[in-house]
Design an enzyme around this catalytic site. Structure first.
Site, PDB file in Angstrom:
ATOM      1  N   SER A 140      54.027  40.564  57.180  1.00  0.00           N
ATOM      2  CA  SER A 140      53.547  40.504  55.789  1.00  0.00           C
ATOM      3  C   SER A 140      52.740  39.229  55.556  1.00  0.00           C
ATOM      4  O   SER A 140      52.340  38.947  54.429  1.00  0.00           O
ATOM      5  CB  SER A 140      54.735  40.557  54.825  1.00  0.00           C
ATOM      6  OG  SER A 140      55.653  39.525  55.118  1.00  0.00           O
ATOM      7  N   SER A 157      20.155  49.346  36.440  1.00  0.00           N
ATOM      8  CA  SER A 157      20.212  50.451  37.393  1.00  0.00           C
ATOM      9  C   SER A 157      19.153  50.223  38.452  1.00  0.00           C
ATOM     10  O   SER A 157      18.074  49.704  38.167  1.00  0.00           O
ATOM     11  CB  SER A 157      19.946  51.764  36.662  1.00  0.00           C
ATOM     12  OG  SER A 157      19.440  52.723  37.559  1.00  0.00           O
ATOM     13  N   LYS A 181      17.594  51.144  32.009  1.00  0.00           N
ATOM     14  CA  LYS A 181      19.045  51.106  31.813  1.00  0.00           C
ATOM     15  C   LYS A 181      19.630  49.702  31.647  1.00  0.00           C
ATOM     16  O   LYS A 181      19.220  48.753  32.296  1.00  0.00           O
ATOM     17  CB  LYS A 181      19.752  51.773  33.000  1.00  0.00           C
ATOM     18  CG  LYS A 181      19.524  53.250  33.115  1.00  0.00           C
ATOM     19  CD  LYS A 181      20.307  54.072  32.106  1.00  0.00           C
ATOM     20  CE  LYS A 181      21.769  54.045  32.370  1.00  0.00           C
ATOM     21  NZ  LYS A 181      22.255  55.167  33.135  1.00  0.00           N
ATOM     22  N   ASN A 211      23.549  48.681  31.605  1.00  0.00           N
ATOM     23  CA  ASN A 211      24.851  49.345  31.739  1.00  0.00           C
ATOM     24  C   ASN A 211      26.034  48.420  31.439  1.00  0.00           C
ATOM     25  O   ASN A 211      26.007  47.248  31.789  1.00  0.00           O
ATOM     26  CB  ASN A 211      25.006  49.908  33.153  1.00  0.00           C
ATOM     27  CG  ASN A 211      24.022  51.033  33.432  1.00  0.00           C
ATOM     28  OD1 ASN A 211      23.636  51.757  32.525  1.00  0.00           O
ATOM     29  ND2 ASN A 211      23.611  51.156  34.681  1.00  0.00           N
ATOM     30  N   GLU A 231      33.315  49.051  32.019  1.00  0.00           N
ATOM     31  CA  GLU A 231      33.735  50.227  32.794  1.00  0.00           C
ATOM     32  C   GLU A 231      34.753  49.832  33.856  1.00  0.00           C
ATOM     33  O   GLU A 231      35.706  50.557  34.132  1.00  0.00           O
ATOM     34  CB  GLU A 231      32.519  50.878  33.457  1.00  0.00           C
ATOM     35  CG  GLU A 231      31.605  51.569  32.455  1.00  0.00           C
ATOM     36  CD  GLU A 231      30.283  51.964  33.074  1.00  0.00           C
ATOM     37  OE1 GLU A 231      30.049  53.163  33.231  1.00  0.00           O
ATOM     38  OE2 GLU A 231      29.480  51.071  33.431  1.00  0.00           O
ATOM     39  N   TYR A 289      69.585  44.155  50.321  1.00  0.00           N
ATOM     40  CA  TYR A 289      68.182  44.048  50.723  1.00  0.00           C
ATOM     41  C   TYR A 289      67.814  45.144  51.727  1.00  0.00           C
ATOM     42  O   TYR A 289      68.588  45.479  52.614  1.00  0.00           O
ATOM     43  CB  TYR A 289      67.898  42.667  51.355  1.00  0.00           C
ATOM     44  CG  TYR A 289      66.457  42.548  51.837  1.00  0.00           C
ATOM     45  CD1 TYR A 289      65.431  42.211  50.972  1.00  0.00           C
ATOM     46  CD2 TYR A 289      66.131  42.835  53.165  1.00  0.00           C
ATOM     47  CE1 TYR A 289      64.117  42.145  51.404  1.00  0.00           C
ATOM     48  CE2 TYR A 289      64.816  42.769  53.609  1.00  0.00           C
ATOM     49  CZ  TYR A 289      63.806  42.421  52.715  1.00  0.00           C
ATOM     50  OH  TYR A 289      62.510  42.365  53.138  1.00  0.00           O
ATOM     51  N   GLN A 300      59.673  44.569  50.949  1.00  0.00           N
ATOM     52  CA  GLN A 300      58.491  43.763  51.296  1.00  0.00           C
ATOM     53  C   GLN A 300      57.225  44.359  50.668  1.00  0.00           C
ATOM     54  O   GLN A 300      56.243  43.671  50.453  1.00  0.00           O
ATOM     55  CB  GLN A 300      58.362  43.719  52.817  1.00  0.00           C
ATOM     56  CG  GLN A 300      57.183  42.935  53.319  1.00  0.00           C
ATOM     57  CD  GLN A 300      57.284  42.687  54.822  1.00  0.00           C
ATOM     58  OE1 GLN A 300      58.116  41.924  55.250  1.00  0.00           O
ATOM     59  NE2 GLN A 300      56.452  43.364  55.584  1.00  0.00           N
ATOM     60  N   LYS A 329      55.100  43.136  47.246  1.00  0.00           N
ATOM     61  CA  LYS A 329      54.186  42.010  47.055  1.00  0.00           C
ATOM     62  C   LYS A 329      52.754  42.392  46.734  1.00  0.00           C
ATOM     63  O   LYS A 329      52.158  41.870  45.785  1.00  0.00           O
ATOM     64  CB  LYS A 329      54.223  41.097  48.272  1.00  0.00           C
ATOM     65  CG  LYS A 329      55.506  40.345  48.278  1.00  0.00           C
ATOM     66  CD  LYS A 329      55.773  39.578  49.497  1.00  0.00           C
ATOM     67  CE  LYS A 329      57.258  39.355  49.545  1.00  0.00           C
ATOM     68  NZ  LYS A 329      58.062  40.606  49.660  1.00  0.00           N
TER      69      LYS A 329
END
Ligand code: ARG
Length: 437
Positions: free
Chosen positions: A24, A278, A284, A286, A291, A318, A323, A326
């Protein structure tokens, strides 16, 4: 054979695929600071209780502080051979100070250690989120105060309903954010409990003093039950729930502003610095930022679902499944911070087209309820007044007129209760808008 810190009972090396699969470190290295702070407090507690000597504790603490600097200066190497951030730091401590490093992991397990780091991370993120929420709420309130007289249509079913002010509209979001703030603040309660000292699941026979560690680390409470301490991730689920509800609010606000920037509405123009173009259509402009706020709500909800699902079938205490908490937590914390950071900037720079908002009210029958309430004030039951004004609307649609343009004769054709005062040149917003909210 490269020796694992837990390698005593093993005769074979771990398969490389297993190392990669179980590792990890790529994501939990984010917890290095919490881990080091927790370890320093733990070493101090061990020394205070006479479990290790004061001299050993001092050597351990010095080593930990140096490791923190190494990590922050980019002089720290990570490898999947060492699973996670806890193993990395402990192993580096061994390299630096030798066998004394082995004393740090007394009266502690990685199970309570990782739980501690997660609690500390969530506490920090709650404080950060509340700060960012306050900034956004402040911007909304200020903008609302500026637009107390900016009249616009209020909608239900996305159909023009009744006139409101932009202030009322914006303050609706302000109050949502106040509830978010309260929600996050109360989630702090669950995060503010210290799991350290629960060890693997059953505590320790050594004379440790958890109360002392709690005080050093600034937690309000200690877990009463050691098995609960290492297996509880409610505080993560709570954070993710609060974040999901917050994202519902931000996404709705984003959606609304997106709608208002369309040429069909034309209520709002975004600042060039907070809009995008665009690659093919030169005209355009945007609302990509908004969004993306709307879109990012999807991953925040997904992270909550992931976390609930990870936890729901786990036996105590546990399990390595945990794990997986996270990435969901980090991603959500970073996503909400990014959204909360950029949205105030979009709001303060956008231009409000007051005239178009007012025109949208004029062009509608959004004042119909006003006329129904006029009749109510003259004594007519509301249901009847609703019917009368409904008929007036139908008449106006046929004639291509608005109610306010009717003559007194036309008004009186619908009800005798209409007096001369119903016909006025211009009706002030104050008259037709309920500004109590
Ligand atoms: N990397 C692990 C996690 O994030 C740390 C705890 C490991 N504990 C264990 N008993 N294997 O949950």
């Amino acid at each position: 054979m490269s020796k694992k810190l837990w390698g005593g009972r093993f005769e074979k090396e771990t398969d490389a695929l297993v190392e990669k699969f179980t590792s990890s470190i790529d994501f939990d290295k984010k917890l290095y600071n919490q881990d080091i702070i927790g370890s320093i407090a733990h070493a101090r507690m061990l020394a205070k209780c006479g479990i290790i000597s004061k001299e050993d504790a001092a050597i351990i603490i010095k080593g930990l502080v140096e490791i923190k600097i190494e990590i922050e200066e980019g002089n720290f190497e990570c490898t999947s051979k060492l699973e996670d951030i806890h193993m990395h730091i402990e192993s580096r401590l061994h390299e630096k100070i030798g066998p004394v490093a082995g004393k740090l992991h007394t009266a502690r397990s990685r199970n309570d250690q990782v739980a501690l780091d997660m609690h500390m991370y969530v506490k920090e993120k709650i404080h950060e989120t509340v700060g960012l929420l306050d900034t956004l709420a402040g911007v909304l309130w200020k903008l609302a105060e500026k637009h107390k007289n900016t009249v616009m249509p209020g909608y239900t079913h996305l159909q023009k309903a009744q006139p409101v002010t932009l202030a009322t509209h914006l303050k609706a979001y302000y109050y949502m954010l106040q509830r978010d703030r309260e929600r996050f603040s109360s989630a702090l309660k669950g995060a503010d409990i210290m799991p350290l000292g629960a060890c693997a699941l059953a505590g320790t026979t050594l004379p440790a003093d958890r109360e002392y560690t709690r005080e050093l680390l600034g937690f309000s409470k200690i877990y009463e039950n050691t098995m609960d301490a290492v297996s509880d991730r409610d505080f993560v689920m709570e954070f993710l729930s609060c974040a999901s509800i917050l994202m519902v609010h931000l996404s709705r606000m984003a959606e609304e502003i997106i709608l208002w920037t369309t040429s069909e509405f034309n209520f709002i123009e975004l600042d060039d610095a907070f809009a995008t173009g665009s690659s093919i259509m030169p005209q355009k402009k945007n609302p990509d930022v908004l969004e993306l706020i709307r879109g990012k709500s999807g991953r925040v909800f997904g992270n909550l679902m992931a976390m609930l699902t990870i936890m729901k079938g786990l036996p105590l205490a546990y399990n390595r499944d945990m794990q997986e908490d996270k990435e969901a937590l980090f991603d959500t914390a970073e996503t909400i911070s990014a959204c909360l950071e950029i949205l105030p900037k979009v709001l303060v720079t956008m231009k409000v087209n007051k005239q178009n908002m007012a025109r949208a009210v004029e062009d509608s029958f959004a004042d119909a309820t006003y006329f129904a309430e006029y009749l109510v004030k003259k004594g007519m039951p509301f249901r009847q007044a609703h019917e009368v004004v409904g008929k007036m609307v139908a008449y106006c649609i046929k004639k291509g007129k608005k109610i306010k343009d009717l003559s007194i004769l036309e008004f009186k054709n619908f009800s005798d209760l209409f007096d001369e005062d119903v016909v006025v040149e211009e009706r002030l917003p104050d008259e037709i808008i309920n500004k109590n909210n």
